[in-house]
Design an enzyme around this catalytic site. Sequence first.
Site, PDB file in Angstrom:
ATOM      1  N   TYR A  18      -3.403  37.827  13.366  1.00 29.57           N
ATOM      2  CA  TYR A  18      -4.603  36.951  13.220  1.00 29.57           C
ATOM      3  C   TYR A  18      -4.994  36.876  11.793  1.00 29.57           C
ATOM      4  CZ  TYR A  18      -4.589  38.431  18.167  1.00 29.57           C
ATOM      5  OH  TYR A  18      -4.051  38.585  19.675  1.00 29.57           O
ATOM      6  N   TYR A 146      -8.627  37.889  28.274  1.00 28.83           N
ATOM      7  CA  TYR A 146      -7.751  37.972  27.456  1.00 28.83           C
ATOM      8  C   TYR A 146      -6.325  38.266  28.147  1.00 28.83           C
ATOM      9  CZ  TYR A 146      -4.464  38.721  23.532  1.00 28.83           C
ATOM     10  OH  TYR A 146      -3.333  38.854  22.651  1.00 28.83           O
ATOM     11  N   ASP A 247      -3.930  41.959  35.455  1.00 31.97           N
ATOM     12  CA  ASP A 247      -3.456  42.383  34.101  1.00 31.97           C
ATOM     13  C   ASP A 247      -4.094  43.946  33.869  1.00 31.97           C
ATOM     14  OD1 ASP A 247      -3.357  42.626  31.531  1.00 31.97           O
ATOM     15  OD2 ASP A 247      -3.634  40.671  31.029  1.00 31.97           O
ATOM     16  N   LYS A 276       0.908  48.198  26.801  1.00 31.39           N
ATOM     17  CA  LYS A 276       0.355  48.905  25.897  1.00 31.39           C
ATOM     18  C   LYS A 276       0.540  50.296  25.898  1.00 31.39           C
ATOM     19  CE  LYS A 276      -3.266  46.009  24.103  1.00 31.39           C
ATOM     20  NZ  LYS A 276      -3.504  44.728  24.545  1.00 31.39           N
TER      21      LYS A 276
HETATM   22  C1  LIG Z   1      -2.894  43.613  24.887  1.00 31.28           C
HETATM   23  C2  LIG Z   1      -3.019  42.602  25.967  1.00 31.28           C
HETATM   24  C3  LIG Z   1      -2.174  41.670  26.206  1.00 31.28           C
HETATM   25  C4  LIG Z   1      -0.873  41.351  25.553  1.00 31.28           C
HETATM   26  O1  LIG Z   1      -0.134  42.340  25.196  1.00 31.28           O
HETATM   27  P1  LIG Z   1       1.002  42.257  24.192  1.00 31.28           P
HETATM   28  O2  LIG Z   1       1.853  43.461  24.286  1.00 31.28           O
HETATM   29  O3  LIG Z   1       0.113  42.267  22.879  1.00 31.28           O
HETATM   30  O4  LIG Z   1       1.717  41.073  24.067  1.00 31.28           O
HETATM   31  C5  LIG Z   1      -2.488  41.117  27.639  1.00 31.28           C
HETATM   32  N1  LIG Z   1      -3.501  41.307  28.302  1.00 31.28           N
HETATM   33  C6  LIG Z   1      -4.370  42.248  28.044  1.00 31.28           C
HETATM   34  C7  LIG Z   1      -5.258  42.562  29.169  1.00 31.28           C
HETATM   35  C8  LIG Z   1      -3.985  42.908  26.815  1.00 31.28           C
HETATM   36  O5  LIG Z   1      -4.799  43.951  26.488  1.00 31.28           O
END
Ligand SMILES: *Cc1c(COP(=O)(O)O)cnc(C)c1O
Length: 426
Positions: A18, A146, A247, A276
């Site tokens: 960013y 997100y 997610d 993550k």
């Molecule tokens: C960080 C994140 C992503 C993307 O993961 P990357 O490994 O950075 O591509 C997708 N969804 C959520 C909820 C996240 O916190």
Amino acid sequence: MDAQELLALDARHVWHPYAPMPGKVEPLLVTEASGVRLKLADGRELIDGMSSWWAAIHGYRHPVLDAALTEQAGRMSHVMFGGLTHEPAITLARTLVDLTPDGLEHVFLCDSGSVSIEVAVKMCLQYWQSVGRKEKRRLLTWRGGYHGDTFHPMSVCDPDGGMHALWRGTLPEQVFVPAPPDGFGAAPDQSYVDVLAAEIERHAHELAAVIVEPVVQGAGGMRFHHPGYLRALRELTAAHDVLLVFDEIATGFGRTGAMFAADHAAVTPDVLCVGKALTGGYLTMAAALCTPAVADGISRGELPVLAHGPTFMGNPLAAAVANASLGLLRERDWAAEVARLDAGLRAGLAPAAKLDGVVDVRSLGAIGVIQLDRPVDIPAATRVVAERGVWLRPFRDLIYTMPPYVCPDEDLATVTAAMVAVAEEC
Ligand SMILES: *Cc1c(COP(=O)(O)O)cnc(C)c1O
């Protein structure tokens, strides 16, 4: 090369997240990390309040994770996953099936969180295509989310925060409903559930899936909502022939006080993404899990395979560290550790509530947030917390921490005091 030369090269050549190019703000040069501390080239040590974007749950240079990595490197670092398989990936898939809500049986390993969302979306679209309902291609989500930075995930990020105006015509146009009402503990609002019901019903004919971050909306604004909305989504999607994707890239592996945020609602989605913290912050790896119904649907199609296969799929180094990290999580009393951090965050952040310019102070599990009535001056905030021996990365109007689970009480108190100082001074 000395630190000055490295930073000069960094500014000239290296694109940061960013950030503009060339870079405007000089990053801190890190030389080592261990436990909860980052060591900087100038000799300073900072307590990491970010767990390297929420991933390093066991801290840095954990002897068990280091050993798993070294041992795996001594066998093989990588082999292709097409036509070949290996124990680290098999064990990891088995463990993920065990840990995640009942009913998720199949695991697609991939490189990053964003890619796992791409795979989840592909699973859902391909499922409907296979069962002869090609028109079901759109996604519905709530605002404030997100889901990553590649294009399909971007299309379900918050339309304002995700700057959809910039991408009109490029991003698939998805269906947005208002963000869920705030508050993990607040009673669910039936009028909001009615909105969800109306929109899902109205768009059901064209919807492949509803995709949301359960309980915590992370990078979209660090907002918490009642798990009851997840139960409502489960019932509504099932009733209207729409798949449900959670997610859990940010919330998975204990961060919210439950192993998965879905567990707060006792709900199993059709597809679940993790990332993550999966490898304890050591290597990039994520996964999309699905139910047998989704897999069977895809397998009945004209193209009876999931058409996806990253080069580094199932990377043995990442899988071996993930196995060691999940092993640590299961051996240690992670729930007690997160509960300890929860208490420390509540106590440490409470003084911020009465400061001028503080709109809200909230915490859940090992997530603590101070929200201001103005955007945080990030370079100033970085300086203020670094002077107190802490690393944090506020964004927008949010000063937050997601510390490693191993963060001792006194270090957590230093982190929360630094957050309060930012609220006072920046
Ligand atoms: C960080 C994140 C992503 C993307 O993961 P990357 O490994 O950075 O591509 C997708 N969804 C959520 C909820 C996240 O916190």
